[in-house]
Design a protein around this motif. Structure first.
Motif, short mmCIF file in Angstrom:
data_model
loop_
_atom_site.label_atom_id
_atom_site.label_comp_id
_atom_site.label_asym_id
_atom_site.label_seq_id
_atom_site.Cartn_x
_atom_site.Cartn_y
_atom_site.Cartn_z
N MET A 170 0.82 -1.21 0.00
CA MET A 170 0.00 0.00 0.00
C MET A 170 0.85 1.26 0.00
O MET A 170 0.43 2.31 -0.49
CB MET A 170 -0.93 0.00 1.22
CG MET A 170 -2.11 -0.95 1.11
SD MET A 170 -3.07 -1.05 2.64
CE MET A 170 -3.55 0.68 2.85
N ILE A 171 2.05 1.17 0.55
CA ILE A 171 2.96 2.32 0.58
C ILE A 171 3.98 2.23 -0.55
O ILE A 171 4.28 3.22 -1.22
CB ILE A 171 3.67 2.42 1.94
CG1 ILE A 171 2.65 2.80 3.03
CG2 ILE A 171 4.82 3.42 1.90
CD1 ILE A 171 3.22 2.87 4.42
N ALA A 172 4.51 1.04 -0.80
CA ALA A 172 5.62 0.89 -1.74
C ALA A 172 5.18 1.14 -3.19
O ALA A 172 5.89 1.81 -3.95
CB ALA A 172 6.25 -0.49 -1.60
N ILE A 173 4.04 0.58 -3.60
CA ILE A 173 3.63 0.73 -5.01
C ILE A 173 3.30 2.19 -5.35
O ILE A 173 3.79 2.71 -6.36
CB ILE A 173 2.47 -0.22 -5.33
CG1 ILE A 173 2.98 -1.66 -5.32
CG2 ILE A 173 1.88 0.10 -6.71
CD1 ILE A 173 1.91 -2.70 -5.62
N GLY A 226 14.55 0.48 -1.08
CA GLY A 226 13.88 1.01 -2.26
C GLY A 226 12.49 0.44 -2.43
O GLY A 226 12.17 -0.65 -1.95
N ALA A 227 11.64 1.17 -3.14
CA ALA A 227 10.24 0.78 -3.30
C ALA A 227 10.10 -0.53 -4.06
O ALA A 227 9.28 -1.39 -3.71
CB ALA A 227 9.46 1.90 -4.01
N ALA A 228 10.87 -0.71 -5.13
CA ALA A 228 10.75 -1.92 -5.94
C ALA A 228 11.11 -3.17 -5.14
O ALA A 228 10.43 -4.20 -5.21
CB ALA A 228 11.63 -1.82 -7.18
N ASN A 229 12.17 -3.09 -4.34
CA ASN A 229 12.56 -4.23 -3.53
C ASN A 229 11.56 -4.49 -2.40
O ASN A 229 11.36 -5.63 -1.98
CB ASN A 229 13.96 -4.02 -2.95
CG ASN A 229 15.03 -4.07 -4.02
OD1 ASN A 229 14.89 -4.77 -5.02
ND2 ASN A 229 16.11 -3.31 -3.82
N ALA A 230 10.92 -3.43 -1.91
CA ALA A 230 9.87 -3.61 -0.92
C ALA A 230 8.69 -4.37 -1.53
O ALA A 230 8.08 -5.22 -0.87
CB ALA A 230 9.42 -2.26 -0.37
N VAL A 231 8.38 -4.07 -2.79
CA VAL A 231 7.32 -4.81 -3.48
C VAL A 231 7.71 -6.27 -3.63
O VAL A 231 6.86 -7.17 -3.54
CB VAL A 231 7.02 -4.18 -4.85
CG1 VAL A 231 6.01 -5.01 -5.64
CG2 VAL A 231 6.50 -2.75 -4.68
N ALA A 232 8.99 -6.54 -3.86
CA ALA A 232 9.45 -7.92 -3.95
C ALA A 232 9.21 -8.67 -2.64
O ALA A 232 8.84 -9.86 -2.64
CB ALA A 232 10.94 -7.94 -4.31
N ILE A 233 9.40 -8.00 -1.51
CA ILE A 233 9.14 -8.62 -0.22
C ILE A 233 7.65 -8.93 -0.08
O ILE A 233 7.26 -9.98 0.46
CB ILE A 233 9.64 -7.71 0.92
CG1 ILE A 233 11.17 -7.60 0.86
CG2 ILE A 233 9.18 -8.22 2.28
CD1 ILE A 233 11.76 -6.62 1.83
N ASP A 234 6.80 -8.03 -0.57
CA ASP A 234 5.36 -8.30 -0.57
C ASP A 234 5.05 -9.55 -1.39
O ASP A 234 4.23 -10.39 -1.00
CB ASP A 234 4.61 -7.10 -1.13
CG ASP A 234 3.12 -7.32 -1.23
OD1 ASP A 234 2.56 -8.00 -0.35
OD2 ASP A 234 2.51 -6.83 -2.20
N ALA A 235 5.71 -9.68 -2.54
CA ALA A 235 5.49 -10.86 -3.38
C ALA A 235 5.88 -12.14 -2.64
O ALA A 235 5.16 -13.15 -2.68
CB ALA A 235 6.29 -10.73 -4.68
N VAL A 236 7.01 -12.10 -1.96
CA VAL A 236 7.46 -13.27 -1.20
C VAL A 236 6.44 -13.64 -0.13
O VAL A 236 6.20 -14.82 0.15
CB VAL A 236 8.84 -13.02 -0.58
CG1 VAL A 236 9.22 -14.12 0.40
CG2 VAL A 236 9.90 -12.89 -1.67
N SER A 237 5.80 -12.62 0.46
CA SER A 237 4.82 -12.91 1.51
C SER A 237 3.66 -13.74 0.97
O SER A 237 3.11 -14.59 1.70
CB SER A 237 4.30 -11.60 2.12
OG SER A 237 3.41 -10.92 1.26
#
Length: 437
Positions: free
Chosen positions: A33-36, A172-183
């Motif tokens: 919600m914040i990263a994207i 960074g925002a893109a890597n934060a989104v990657a963590i969301d994907a892993v979740s």
């Protein structure tokens, strides 16, 4: 003797696995919600495009949640939840991969976010539809499961924003989104491993098919779910009430609160403080509701909780009290709000026929979310037309009228407990739980 001691704990493994997956999923959602939006804003510089991304996720989510209920019932909530999380892992994971490859244009990002929202709709519906089976398997009251789930939700709100902000700032925002994907992948694996006992038993074919088991069209199943929802005056009225309060809450959180922080001089830090204190108090309230909710009268609890958590909040912001008074209100109002989801969740699950839980909960949830995309627009129009203080009071009294209307409707007494407080465990630990799907 050993088997008797360990069997209740073994029966609760699916519930604990589901709650753990919920915690991971909600934290991942708070990160995205914040990263994207931050990824879009920093790469395009356009607030308009940032808003479009939010709309591209919410609109398909509501639509597919509303229409996906029969699919949840056909496939089974467990399989649907695992499948949706697995696909979300792949779709959301493409966002950082394509970004780092320099191939993530804005139209492609919109498409991926829309697909992620479309998967989240039936996925969330399937996750919610697991609750009756989890409660039956664990032999706990509905208030216990919905209360713990609500506490996790509130706790994720309290810490999720801080985690997301730290991740975006450090990796960074893109890597934060990657963590969301892993979740998403972790949630799928958790549900796969811990909820095996919720698989429906195989049913041997009979010589004469039951007319009630004859296949029906998808549209007919969707219509049947809608009929159950609209014919139950309590469920339908609660869904409409929650839809309106969600609209008003979003107007407050997305527009009224940030404008208050700016105009009062409290600053953006005060916004985070309000959310953190409110979320922490709400989590504690939900934990108390999980432990003692079965001893409380549901309808009276509903009325008192909304009286405390609703109108006073808006009045204090409108009259301009000091920040410490606002934070004290957040403790009291947040703790009261923690009692609401356990009560509303228990009422909802008890009133839905087991064989239709997927489609009815999906429609109910979609209806509850249906007005949220317009919350920010409403808040902006009210402030532009009448100023912050008046807008706060208008939203507050609308909130009061919406939540107190059930006090004038006799049928709402039907919110009180419909089933025994606990559900008997399954007859044999070797028999898989029967799920109608």
């Amino acid at each position: 003797m050993s088997l008797r001691l360990t069997r209740p704990r073994m029966q609760r493994i699916p519930l604990y696995g589901w709650l753990t997956a919920e915690a991971i999923s909600l934290l991942g959602t708070r990160i995205s919600m914040i990263a994207i939006p931050w990824l879009v804003l920093t790469t395009t510089g356009s607030p308009t495009q940032t808003g479009l991304v939010a709309f591209a996720e919410i609109a398909p989510m509501v639509l597919f949640k509303a229409c996906g209920g029969p699919l949840v019932d056909r496939v089974g909530p467990r399989r649907m939840a695992i499948g949706a999380d697995t696909l979300s892992f792949l779709v959301v994971g493409l966002i950082p991969v394509l970004h780092h490859a320099g191939a993530l244009g804005f139209p492609l990002l919109l498409g991926l976010v829309a697909i992620a929202g479309a998967l989240r709709g039936p996925g969330d519906a399937a996750t919610a539809a697991l609750v009756p089976a989890l409660v039956e398997r664990a032999a706990v009251p509905y208030e216990r499961a919905t209360g713990l789930s609500s506490a996790i939700d509130r706790g994720a709100t309290m810490v999720g924003a801080a985690i997301a902000g730290g991740l975006v700032a450090t990796v960074g925002a893109a890597n934060a989104v990657a963590i969301d994907a892993v979740s998403f992948g972790v949630c799928a694996l958790l549900l796969l491993v811990t909820t095996r006992s919720l698989e429906p038993a195989r049913v041997e074919a009979t010589s004469e098919p039951d007319r009630h088991e004859m296949p029906t069209s998808y549209a007919a199943e969707l219509r049947d779910g809608w009929n159950v929802l609209r014919r139950d005056s309590v469920l339908m009225s609660l869904a409409v009430m929650v839809a309106v309060t969600n609209l008003l809450d979003l107007a407050w959180s997305a527009v009224l609160l940030p404008v208050w922080a700016r105009d009062s001089g409290a600053g953006i830090g005060a916004v985070g403080l309000v959310f953190s204190v409110w979320g922490g108090a709400s989590m504690l309230g939900a934990l108390v509701a999980a432990a003692y909710g079965t001893r409380l009268p549901r309808f009276a609890t509903y009325l008192v909780a909304y009286l405390i958590t609703g109108l006073p909040r808006f009045v204090l912001f409108a009259i301009g009290v000091p920040l410490w008074v606002i934070l004290a209100m957040c403790v009291i109002g947040g703790a009261s709000s923690g009692f609401l989801n356990p009560v509303l969740g228990a009422v909802t699950f008890e009133r839905i026929p087991r064989e239709m839980v997927g489609r009815v909960t999906a429609l109910n949830s979609a209806l509850c979310w249906s007005l949220m995309p317009f919350g920010g627009v409403l808040g902006g129009l009210l402030i532009s037309g009448m100023g912050l203080s008046t807008a706060m009071l208008v939203v507050g009294f609308a909130y009061f009228a919406t939540t107190m209307a059930p006090a004038l409707i006799p049928s709402f007494r039907g919110m009180n407990r419909q089933l025994p407080a606990t559900v008997e465990p399954t007859p044999s630990p070797r028999d898989p739980l029967q799920l109608v799907s």
